[in-house]
Structure formats: structure tokens, C-alpha cells
Write a protein that holds these residues in place. Structure first.
Motif, short mmCIF file in Angstrom:
data_model
loop_
_atom_site.label_atom_id
_atom_site.label_comp_id
_atom_site.label_asym_id
_atom_site.label_seq_id
_atom_site.Cartn_x
_atom_site.Cartn_y
_atom_site.Cartn_z
N GLY A 109 0.42 -5.27 -0.68
CA GLY A 109 0.55 -4.50 0.57
C GLY A 109 -0.29 -5.04 1.72
O GLY A 109 0.01 -4.77 2.88
N GLY A 110 -1.33 -5.80 1.41
CA GLY A 110 -2.19 -6.33 2.48
C GLY A 110 -1.70 -7.65 3.06
O GLY A 110 -2.30 -8.17 4.00
N ILE A 111 -0.59 -8.19 2.55
CA ILE A 111 -0.12 -9.50 3.00
C ILE A 111 1.41 -9.58 3.10
O ILE A 111 1.95 -10.43 3.83
CB ILE A 111 -0.68 -10.62 2.05
CG1 ILE A 111 -0.52 -12.01 2.64
CG2 ILE A 111 -0.09 -10.53 0.66
CD1 ILE A 111 -1.29 -13.09 1.87
N ALA A 162 -2.63 -13.51 9.70
CA ALA A 162 -3.12 -12.38 10.50
C ALA A 162 -3.19 -11.11 9.65
O ALA A 162 -4.16 -10.35 9.72
CB ALA A 162 -2.22 -12.18 11.71
N ASP A 163 -2.17 -10.90 8.82
CA ASP A 163 -2.11 -9.70 7.99
C ASP A 163 -3.26 -9.68 6.98
O ASP A 163 -4.03 -8.71 6.89
CB ASP A 163 -0.75 -9.66 7.27
CG ASP A 163 -0.50 -8.34 6.58
OD1 ASP A 163 -1.30 -7.40 6.74
OD2 ASP A 163 0.53 -8.23 5.88
N ALA A 164 -3.39 -10.77 6.22
CA ALA A 164 -4.44 -10.81 5.20
C ALA A 164 -5.82 -10.69 5.85
O ALA A 164 -6.71 -9.99 5.34
CB ALA A 164 -4.34 -12.10 4.40
N SER A 176 -6.62 -9.21 8.72
CA SER A 176 -6.93 -7.90 9.31
C SER A 176 -7.44 -6.96 8.21
O SER A 176 -8.41 -6.22 8.41
CB SER A 176 -5.74 -7.31 10.07
OG SER A 176 -4.67 -7.01 9.22
N THR A 177 -6.82 -7.02 7.05
CA THR A 177 -7.30 -6.22 5.92
C THR A 177 -8.71 -6.68 5.50
O THR A 177 -9.61 -5.85 5.28
CB THR A 177 -6.31 -6.35 4.74
OG1 THR A 177 -4.99 -6.08 5.21
CG2 THR A 177 -6.66 -5.39 3.62
N THR A 178 -8.88 -7.99 5.43
CA THR A 178 -10.16 -8.58 5.01
C THR A 178 -11.31 -8.17 5.94
O THR A 178 -12.37 -7.70 5.48
CB THR A 178 -10.06 -10.13 5.04
OG1 THR A 178 -9.02 -10.53 4.17
CG2 THR A 178 -11.36 -10.79 4.64
MG MG Z 1 -3.11 -6.63 6.37
#
Ligand code: MG
Ligand code: ADP
Length: 322
Positions: free
Chosen positions: A166-168, A277-279, A281-283
Motif C-alpha cells: 500500500g505504500g508504493i 515519490a510514493d515510497a 512520502s511514506t518513509t
Molecule cells: Mg506512499
């Protein structure tokens, strides 16, 4: 009479010409969130076809990666990879590798095995696992137990390990759709899935404007960013959450505690591609402003806007007002 003749001729010309150069947009739902595609095309048939392809591509990725769909690769891996190495598609293998790369980069803040604890959170029903469960299962959050072998298989070294992408996944889906449009010679487009967007080119002489959602006023936009040729992703604690004993329980899990991460309320990342960007932002949401910015400063072509738990803004050095 002359103007009338001209007007009639123009009408005839327009009717005879099937070319309609314009913006085409479609909004739809996929992966439990809202998605959009907007593109410039000179041909309505081509635009309709491309939009259908984008919708189909997002749904294909959903069918591959959903933790709820029993026929997904991810579901099978969660069921069986602790018992026996599982054959997986090159695409799924690549995503696992990318996820592990982000785990190494973030010293374990980004970790898809968060799901070993995370699967017991049910945000719609306001259900969180007991403290006892979290403490007993926290050690299962460990990306090192994901073993990828040269035969293209995955195995979990610890029983009860679960993963969730879900984070990527949404960022990856956006990248695949942008790629599809690029291959079709589209030069100006916008693709979005939830908090993950990417723009191709500019908006024909203007910049695209992408809004960052206000973290505490649903539906309100905090600010608009003028952008071209870039991916932007926002992770927030307001997407899926409930309040329990005065605390916000939300969908981004800090692997060190097994609880919702609490150093940030919103993180926006700009990068060249949406998967990154997705990974990130969660990180960075999990790392918080201090460690998060330190990490971002080591990366090329990545910018960050962080709102910390007190509501204060932090920017990467390239974005800071001069
Ligand atoms: Mg993310
Ligand atoms: P969304 O667009 O769904 O709000 P985010 O990019 O903000 O997604 O990421 C949140 C999602 O990331 C969660 O719903 C969950 O699936 C996943 N996730 C939560 N904690 C972690 C973690 N520590 N590492 C990797 N993924 C995580």
C-alpha cells in the motif's frame, strides 16, 4: 452577406473535420481510492482508447497487488511464502526488490512487512490490535525475512510474516499509466491515484497546478503547486484513521513501535517518478522532519515538504525561500 457565407463555410469545415484537439478527462475509483487521468489529444477515438487503457492498467495492478483479492499474487504469497518459496511474476519480484531498496535506504522505516502487525488495524471499523498483540508480533516487521532468490521466487524466513504494498503500489500504477501514455506519443497528461500524481509535460504553455490537501480540513486545499514533468505524492494521517483514547490511530505504521507513526501529519515528496515519490512520502512521514530531511538531502532530484506533529512546516533545501 459576405460574413454569412463565411460563417456557413466555417460551420461546414468544422463538421467535415473529425479532428478535435482538446483535453480529455476521466475520474474513476480503483484500489479503494479515487483516480483520474487527463490528457491532450487531437483525436477523440485515441483519447477514449487511452483512457480505457489507463483504467484497465490500474485495475490489473489492483488484481496483482491487493491484499484482499484471493487470486492476487500478494494474497498467495502472504498465505504460502512462509511455508514454501513461491514463484512470482517478474513485475511482482521487481516491486519487492524496490521495496527492500527503500527499507535499506531508510534503515527499516519503510518496510512492507509492517503488515504482519498492520493487518489487524481496521480503520473503517475503528479496530486496533491489543497492545499485547502488537508487542508479540512487532518483531515480525523485518524486511530481512523477505528472501528473493535467483529463480525469481520469494520466501519468508519467519512464519506469520505478511506484506502489503500500500505504500508504493499506487505510485507504481501511476508510473505504468504515464509510460503507456508516453508510448502513445501523448505529450501532455496528468495521472492520479489517491495521493499520488504525475504530470507529463506542461499544460500546453501553462504549468499544471496540483493541490496539497489540508491535513485538518477535509476537502480543503492547503496550497497549489505549479508543476511540469514531475511526480508528487502526499502521505497524511488523515486518509484512514480513527481516534482511540484521544490518540489518532492511522494507516502509516512505525516499524519500531508497531503503532501509527507520530512525528508528522503530512509529507509531500516531489521526484522524477511516482514509485519513488510514493515510497518516500511514506518513509519520510515515519522518519519525521529531522531524519526525513537528512535522507532527502542525500538524494538527487527529490524535494520534500513536511508538516510536523505540531503543524510546523519543513522544506528540503532546494525548496526553501531564498
Ligand atoms: Mg506512499
Ligand atoms: P495512501 O496513498 O494509501 O494514503 P501512503 O503513501 O500514505 O498511502 O502510504 C500509506 C500506506 O502505506 C498504508 O495504507 C499501508 O498500506 C502502507 N504502510 C504503512 N506503514 C508502512 C511502512 N512502515 N512501510 C511501508 N508501507 C507502509
Amino acid at each position: 452577406m459576405k460574413w454569412l457565407v463565411t460563417a456557413v463555410m466555417m460551420t461546414v469545415l468544422l463538421l467535415a473535420n473529425p479532428v478535435a484537439a482538446e483535453w480529455y478527462r476521466h475520474d474513476f475509483n480503483v484500489m479503494g481510492t479515487s483516480a483520474s487521468v487527463e490528457l491532450w489529444s487531437e483525436n477523440q477515438q485515441q483519447a477514449d482508447l487511452l483512457i480505457a487503457q489507463v483504467v484497465a492498467e490500474m485495475e490489473r495492478i489492483n488484481q496483482l497487488l491487493s491484499p484482499y483479492i484471493e487470486s492476487s499474487e500478494l494474497y498467495r504469497v502472504n498465505q504460502l511464502a512462509a511455508t514454501e518459496a513461491q514463484n512470482i511474476s517478474p513485475e511482482f519480484y521487481w516491486l519487492l526488490q524496490r521495496s527492500i531498496d527503500f527499507s535499506k535506504l531508510s534503515q527499516g522505516a519503510f518496510d512492507i512487512t509492517f503488515a504482519s502487525v498492520g493487518y489487524r488495524f481496521q480503520y473503517r471499523e475503528s479496530v486496533a490490535p491489543s497492545e499485547e498483540f502488537i508487542q508479540q508480533h512487532k518483531a515480525l516487521i523485518d524486511f530481512r525475512s523477505i528472501e528473493l532468490n535467483e529463480a525469481g521466487q520469494v520466501k519468508f524466513s519467519k512464519p506469520n510474516t505478511r506484506i502489503d504494498l500500500g505504500g508504493i503500489a499506487k505510485g507504481y500504477a501511476v508510473d505504468r499509466c504515464i509510460e503507456l501514455l508516453q508510448k502513445a506519443q501523448v505529450a501532455h497528461a496528468f495521472v492520479k491515484a489517491g495521493g499520488d500524481s504525475r504530470v507529463l509535460g506542461d499544460k500546453r504553455g501553462r504549468l499544471w497546478t496540483i493541490g496539497i490537501q489540508h491535513p485538518r480540513q477535509p476537502g480543503a486545499v492547503l496550497t497549489q503547486l505549479p508543476l511540469e514533468n514531475v511526480a508528487i505524492s502526499t502521505s497524511g494521517d488523515y486518509e484512514r484513521f480513527f481516534i482511540k483514547n484521544g490518540e489518532r490511530v492511522h494507516h502509516i505504521i512505525d516499524p519500531t513501535t508497531g503503532h501509527s507513526a507520530n512525528k508528522s501529519i503530512s509529507v509531500t515528496i516531489l521526484a522524477n517518478d511516482s514509485t519513488t515519490a510514493d515510497a518516500l512520502s511514506t518513509t519520510v512521514f515515519i522518519l519525521g522532519p529531522e531524519r526525513g530531511l537528512k535522507l532527502i538531502e542525500t538524494l538527487n532530484n527529490v524535494s520534500a515538504i513536511i508538516i510536523d506533529s505540531k503543524g510546523q512546516f519543513h522544506y528540503s533545501s532546494d525548496l526553501q525561500p531564498q
